[in-house]
Design a protein around this motif. Structure first.
Motif, PDB file in Angstrom:
ATOM      1  N   SER A 297      33.634  26.101   3.682  1.00 35.29           N
ATOM      2  CA  SER A 297      33.100  24.740   3.738  1.00 35.29           C
ATOM      3  C   SER A 297      31.863  24.617   2.858  1.00 35.29           C
ATOM      4  O   SER A 297      31.371  25.599   2.283  1.00 35.29           O
ATOM      5  CB  SER A 297      32.746  24.373   5.177  1.00 35.29           C
ATOM      6  OG  SER A 297      31.565  25.051   5.566  1.00 35.29           O
ATOM      7  N   ASN A 298      31.321  23.393   2.778  1.00 35.38           N
ATOM      8  CA  ASN A 298      30.131  23.142   1.970  1.00 35.38           C
ATOM      9  C   ASN A 298      28.837  23.176   2.775  1.00 35.38           C
ATOM     10  O   ASN A 298      27.768  22.889   2.228  1.00 35.38           O
ATOM     11  CB  ASN A 298      30.270  21.793   1.262  1.00 35.38           C
ATOM     12  CG  ASN A 298      31.311  21.847   0.171  1.00 35.38           C
ATOM     13  OD1 ASN A 298      31.118  22.478  -0.859  1.00 35.38           O
ATOM     14  ND2 ASN A 298      32.462  21.221   0.401  1.00 35.38           N
TER      15      ASN A 298
ATOM     16  N   GLY B  33      25.541  24.095  -1.542  1.00 33.09           N
ATOM     17  CA  GLY B  33      26.665  23.944  -2.454  1.00 33.09           C
ATOM     18  C   GLY B  33      26.867  25.123  -3.377  1.00 33.09           C
ATOM     19  O   GLY B  33      27.984  25.615  -3.547  1.00 33.09           O
TER      20      GLY B  33
ATOM     21  N   ASN C 140      28.345  28.236  -1.628  1.00 29.38           N
ATOM     22  CA  ASN C 140      29.720  28.088  -1.165  1.00 29.38           C
ATOM     23  C   ASN C 140      30.712  27.923  -2.305  1.00 29.38           C
ATOM     24  O   ASN C 140      31.877  28.314  -2.181  1.00 29.38           O
ATOM     25  CB  ASN C 140      29.798  26.930  -0.174  1.00 29.38           C
ATOM     26  CG  ASN C 140      29.043  27.259   1.104  1.00 29.38           C
ATOM     27  OD1 ASN C 140      29.167  28.349   1.639  1.00 29.38           O
ATOM     28  ND2 ASN C 140      28.233  26.325   1.576  1.00 29.38           N
ATOM     29  N   ILE C 141      30.280  27.375  -3.432  1.00 27.76           N
ATOM     30  CA  ILE C 141      31.132  27.377  -4.625  1.00 27.76           C
ATOM     31  C   ILE C 141      31.407  28.814  -5.052  1.00 27.76           C
ATOM     32  O   ILE C 141      32.534  29.176  -5.406  1.00 27.76           O
ATOM     33  CB  ILE C 141      30.462  26.573  -5.768  1.00 27.76           C
ATOM     34  CG1 ILE C 141      30.514  25.076  -5.444  1.00 27.76           C
ATOM     35  CG2 ILE C 141      31.140  26.858  -7.106  1.00 27.76           C
ATOM     36  CD1 ILE C 141      29.723  24.216  -6.407  1.00 27.76           C
TER      37      ILE C 141
ATOM     38  N   ASN D  95      38.058  22.441   0.370  1.00 30.75           N
ATOM     39  CA  ASN D  95      36.642  22.088   0.360  1.00 30.75           C
ATOM     40  C   ASN D  95      36.052  22.035  -1.050  1.00 30.75           C
ATOM     41  O   ASN D  95      34.832  21.975  -1.221  1.00 30.75           O
ATOM     42  CB  ASN D  95      35.820  23.056   1.235  1.00 30.75           C
ATOM     43  CG  ASN D  95      35.897  22.682   2.703  1.00 30.75           C
ATOM     44  OD1 ASN D  95      35.512  21.592   3.096  1.00 30.75           O
ATOM     45  ND2 ASN D  95      36.426  23.589   3.516  1.00 30.75           N
TER      46      ASN D  95
ATOM     47  N   LEU E  32      34.800  20.582  -4.486  1.00 28.81           N
ATOM     48  CA  LEU E  32      34.100  19.336  -4.775  1.00 28.81           C
ATOM     49  C   LEU E  32      34.572  18.661  -6.057  1.00 28.81           C
ATOM     50  O   LEU E  32      34.430  17.458  -6.212  1.00 28.81           O
ATOM     51  CB  LEU E  32      32.598  19.605  -4.868  1.00 28.81           C
ATOM     52  CG  LEU E  32      31.956  20.115  -3.573  1.00 28.81           C
ATOM     53  CD1 LEU E  32      30.581  20.691  -3.855  1.00 28.81           C
ATOM     54  CD2 LEU E  32      31.854  18.987  -2.566  1.00 28.81           C
TER      55      LEU E  32
ATOM     56  N   GLU F 236      35.861  23.264 -10.579  1.00 28.28           N
ATOM     57  CA  GLU F 236      35.209  24.331  -9.832  1.00 28.28           C
ATOM     58  C   GLU F 236      35.911  25.668 -10.137  1.00 28.28           C
ATOM     59  O   GLU F 236      37.127  25.708 -10.330  1.00 28.28           O
ATOM     60  CB  GLU F 236      35.272  24.014  -8.333  1.00 28.28           C
ATOM     61  CG  GLU F 236      34.366  24.908  -7.507  1.00 28.28           C
ATOM     62  CD  GLU F 236      34.269  24.464  -6.044  1.00 28.28           C
ATOM     63  OE1 GLU F 236      34.613  25.275  -5.180  1.00 28.28           O
ATOM     64  OE2 GLU F 236      33.838  23.314  -5.796  1.00 28.28           O
TER      65      GLU F 236
ATOM     66  N   SER G 232      35.497  12.680  -0.903  1.00 29.81           N
ATOM     67  CA  SER G 232      35.579  14.001  -1.526  1.00 29.81           C
ATOM     68  C   SER G 232      37.039  14.387  -1.709  1.00 29.81           C
ATOM     69  O   SER G 232      37.890  14.022  -0.884  1.00 29.81           O
ATOM     70  CB  SER G 232      34.877  15.058  -0.663  1.00 29.81           C
ATOM     71  OG  SER G 232      33.491  14.779  -0.544  1.00 29.81           O
TER      72      SER G 232
END
Length: 315
Positions: free
Chosen positions: A180-181, A185, A188-189, A221, A223, A227, A257
């Motif tokens: 999740s974020n 950010g 988690n990316i 999840n 964004l 990514e 999102s």
């Protein structure tokens, strides 16, 4: 030519609240699934409930037996299956797969399907790494679920006569629920990038046990389409069917999102017409109130046998 309708839905803490506090209605959930016209659906955020609970629609109604195919049961999914069976006259079943920690009872992935259209034949836990350089990965451990579906094909006998017989098409679905974020950010990316890399490695090691009609589908999840996690999937043989970042999630806090995505194996004839569709209510507040903060996504898959059109050779 027949098609299978395949969906995914983060169903937002299903059975995670007491009956007095819950807002989701099994009637609303069943209605949404029936309206979508699907054959199999990957679900995220499913909670395990008491296996001995007596599930009824109302106090004076009959007990609803579990439709789970494992020891992990969800009473709301039992009621949803019951309602779908009542409306569609086909039996439904579901499978809740374990998290990284086998004892977890919250936020698990599941698969639910119409047993008249599909038969679940294999379940394989994919051996991903769960910790790299201090980053914990894949709390919702990925599993590959293989199904077969019957279809009619034409075959020529030894005397040259054509006959229509029943054979079976198989495909493998990997439900996704990635990091999740929450918590930052950038962090988690990075974690999702590692999750994608370890999943691709695990799929490579397990390829002999998986059907090449392979679908990764669920709540990534992610964004944005560029990514690193998406780049890893795409450069390793998958097509991102939400590469335009269509919104699949809405909340007052985070807005729109493009979290939910389907990835299909590249250069596969059965995915030639597959596109991702997003099923959402016109009233996002009521959608969030009665269903989920995520929208269901859906794709269709052609029922081809052995990677080819079963009509080949028929004049």
């Amino acid at each position: 030519m027949s098609f299978l309708q395949i969906a995914s839905w983060n169903i937002e803490h299903l059975s995670g609240a007491s009956r007095e506090e819950k807002r989701q209605s099994v009637y609303a959930l069943a209605d949404h699934i029936e309206m979508a016209g699907i054959d199999v659906i990957a679900l995220q955020e499913v909670y395990v409930t008491d296996p001995n609970e007596e599930v009824r629609l109302f106090n004076n109604y009959p007990i609803i037996e579990s439709r789970a195919t494992s020891e992990r049961r969800n009473s709301d999914l039992d009621a949803v299956c019951y309602l779908l069976e009542e409306h569609l006259a086909d039996k439904w079943a579901y499978l809740v797969v374990p998290n990284r920690q086998n004892g977890d009872k919250s936020q698990l992935c599941a698969v639910m399907w119409n047993t008249a259209r599909l038969k679940q034949t294999e379940l394989k836990r994919l051996e991903v790494e769960h910790k790299i350089d201090g980053d914990t990965l894949w709390d919702r451990a990925p599993h590959a679920v293989t199904f077969t579906s019957p279809l009619k094909v034409w075959r020529k006998d030894t005397e040259g006569e054509w006959h229509q017989i029943e054979e079976h098409k198989s495909l493998t679905i990997v439900p996704l629920h990635m990091k999740s974020n929450y918590g930052g950010g950038t962090i988690n990316i990075r974690k999702r990038e590692k999750e994608a890399r370890t999943l691709i490695e695990a799929l490579g090691k397990a390829k002999d046990d998986l059907d090449p009609s392979l679908i990764l589908i669920g709540d990534t999840n992610v964004l944005k389409y560029d990514e690193p996690a998406i780049e890893i999937f795409v450069t390793n043989g998958f097509i991102d069917l939400n590469n335009t970042d269509s919104s699949t999630y809405w909340s007052r806090q985070y807005g729109d999102s493009p979290f939910d995505r389907a990835f299909v194996a590249i250069d596969r004839e059965e995915f030639k017409y597959s596109r991702q569709y997003v099923l959402r209510s016109a009233d996002l507040v009521l959608h969030d109130r009665f269903l989920s903060d995520h929208y269901m996504i859906k794709i269709s898959v052609k029922l081809y046998l052995d990677d080819s059109d079963p009509r080949d050779g028929v004049n």
